[in-house]
Design a protein around this motif. Structure first.
Motif, short mmCIF file in Angstrom:
data_model
loop_
_atom_site.label_atom_id
_atom_site.label_comp_id
_atom_site.label_asym_id
_atom_site.label_seq_id
_atom_site.Cartn_x
_atom_site.Cartn_y
_atom_site.Cartn_z
N SER A 21 0.84 -1.19 0.00
CA SER A 21 0.00 0.00 0.00
C SER A 21 0.88 1.24 0.00
CB SER A 21 -0.90 0.03 1.24
OG SER A 21 -1.74 -1.08 1.29
N CYS A 22 0.37 2.29 -0.60
CA CYS A 22 1.09 3.56 -0.60
C CYS A 22 0.06 4.69 -0.48
CB CYS A 22 1.88 3.73 -1.88
SG CYS A 22 2.59 5.38 -2.11
N ALA A 23 0.19 5.44 0.60
CA ALA A 23 -0.74 6.54 0.85
C ALA A 23 -0.04 7.87 0.62
CB ALA A 23 -1.27 6.46 2.28
N ALA A 24 -0.67 8.71 -0.18
CA ALA A 24 -0.14 10.06 -0.44
C ALA A 24 -0.83 11.05 0.47
CB ALA A 24 -0.37 10.44 -1.90
N SER A 25 -0.05 11.94 1.04
CA SER A 25 -0.60 12.97 1.91
C SER A 25 0.07 14.30 1.62
CB SER A 25 -0.43 12.59 3.38
OG SER A 25 0.94 12.48 3.72
N GLY A 26 -0.51 15.36 2.16
CA GLY A 26 0.01 16.70 1.91
C GLY A 26 -1.06 17.54 1.25
N THR A 27 -0.66 18.70 0.80
CA THR A 27 -1.58 19.60 0.11
C THR A 27 -1.52 19.27 -1.37
OG1 THR A 27 -1.09 21.27 1.79
CG2 THR A 27 -2.28 21.99 -0.18
N ASN A 76 -6.36 8.74 -1.91
CA ASN A 76 -5.03 9.00 -2.50
C ASN A 76 -4.07 7.84 -2.21
OD1 ASN A 76 -5.64 11.45 -3.71
ND2 ASN A 76 -5.06 12.64 -1.92
N THR A 77 -4.57 6.64 -2.40
CA THR A 77 -3.79 5.44 -2.07
C THR A 77 -3.73 4.53 -3.27
OG1 THR A 77 -4.42 5.58 0.26
CG2 THR A 77 -3.65 3.45 -0.53
N VAL A 78 -2.57 3.94 -3.46
CA VAL A 78 -2.39 2.95 -4.52
C VAL A 78 -1.93 1.66 -3.88
CG1 VAL A 78 0.02 3.58 -5.01
CG2 VAL A 78 -1.39 2.57 -6.81
N TYR A 79 -2.37 0.56 -4.47
CA TYR A 79 -2.05 -0.77 -3.95
C TYR A 79 -1.36 -1.59 -5.03
CZ TYR A 79 -5.74 0.71 -0.74
OH TYR A 79 -6.52 1.42 0.15
N LEU A 80 -0.59 -2.56 -4.58
CA LEU A 80 -0.01 -3.53 -5.50
C LEU A 80 -0.21 -4.91 -4.89
CD1 LEU A 80 1.58 -3.80 -8.18
CD2 LEU A 80 3.65 -3.99 -6.78
N GLN A 81 -1.11 -5.65 -5.49
CA GLN A 81 -1.35 -7.03 -5.08
C GLN A 81 -0.38 -7.90 -5.86
OE1 GLN A 81 -3.49 -8.41 -2.71
NE2 GLN A 81 -2.38 -10.30 -3.17
N MET A 82 0.46 -8.61 -5.15
CA MET A 82 1.48 -9.44 -5.78
C MET A 82 1.21 -10.90 -5.46
SD MET A 82 4.87 -7.12 -5.02
CE MET A 82 4.82 -7.40 -3.26
N ASN A 83 0.93 -11.69 -6.48
CA ASN A 83 0.68 -13.11 -6.33
C ASN A 83 1.76 -13.90 -7.06
OD1 ASN A 83 -1.76 -12.49 -4.98
ND2 ASN A 83 -2.89 -12.44 -6.92
N SER A 84 1.83 -15.18 -6.75
CA SER A 84 2.79 -16.08 -7.41
C SER A 84 4.19 -15.48 -7.40
CB SER A 84 2.34 -16.36 -8.85
OG SER A 84 1.06 -16.93 -8.88
N LEU A 85 4.60 -15.03 -6.24
CA LEU A 85 5.89 -14.35 -6.14
C LEU A 85 7.04 -15.30 -6.39
CD1 LEU A 85 5.03 -12.02 -3.16
CD2 LEU A 85 5.96 -11.26 -5.34
N LYS A 86 8.08 -14.76 -7.01
CA LYS A 86 9.27 -15.52 -7.36
C LYS A 86 10.48 -14.91 -6.66
CE LYS A 86 7.40 -16.10 -12.04
NZ LYS A 86 7.66 -15.88 -13.50
N PRO A 87 11.53 -15.69 -6.46
CA PRO A 87 12.74 -15.11 -5.84
C PRO A 87 13.26 -13.89 -6.59
CG PRO A 87 12.87 -17.50 -5.85
CD PRO A 87 11.65 -17.14 -6.63
#
Length: 122
Positions: A21-27, A76-87
């Motif tokens: 998750s990534c939340a943006a804050s500020g003006t 103001n939030t972006v997500y990254l769902q990561m499945n089937s992760l590899k080394p």
């Protein structure tokens, strides 16, 4: 100024999943795009996925079908769902936003988070 704070990284076994998750804050006046990049040791930072305000989404070939980027404009939030992760997905993942502020007056800039470590290992 715009601040980006990432969360959700960690250690996961191959084949597992994580959600960043990534939340943006500020003006903030507008956020035109939000994206995820990653940087592995000894390698250049590379684009993972990008989400444009108009709704267009693009993925790097190496994550297509495994990762999903989504955005909550109200938060103001972006997500990254990561499945089937590899080394080889092991890296520091950075959030990026191209945003405008009242002080910038129509001259948007790139902003970066501090990064969150993702380690895929058994």
């Amino acid at each position: 100024q715009v601040q980006l704070v990432e969360s959700g990284g960690g250690l996961v076994q191959p084949g597992g999943s994580l959600r960043l998750s990534c939340a943006a804050s500020g003006t903030i006046s507008s956020i035109y795009r939000m994206a995820w990049y990653r940087q592995a040791p000894g390698k250049q930072r590379e684009l993972v996925a990008i989400n444009f305000a108009a709704g267009m989404i693009r993925y790097a070939d190496f994550v297509k079908g495994r990762f999903t980027i989504s955005r909550d404009n109200g938060k103001n939030t972006v997500y990254l769902q990561m499945n089937s992760l590899k080394p080889e997905d092991t890296a520091v993942y950075y959030c990026n936003a191209y945003a405008d502020t009242p002080a910038a007056r129509g001259r948007p800039s790139d902003y970066w988070g501090q990064g969150t470590q993702v380690t895929v290992s058994s």
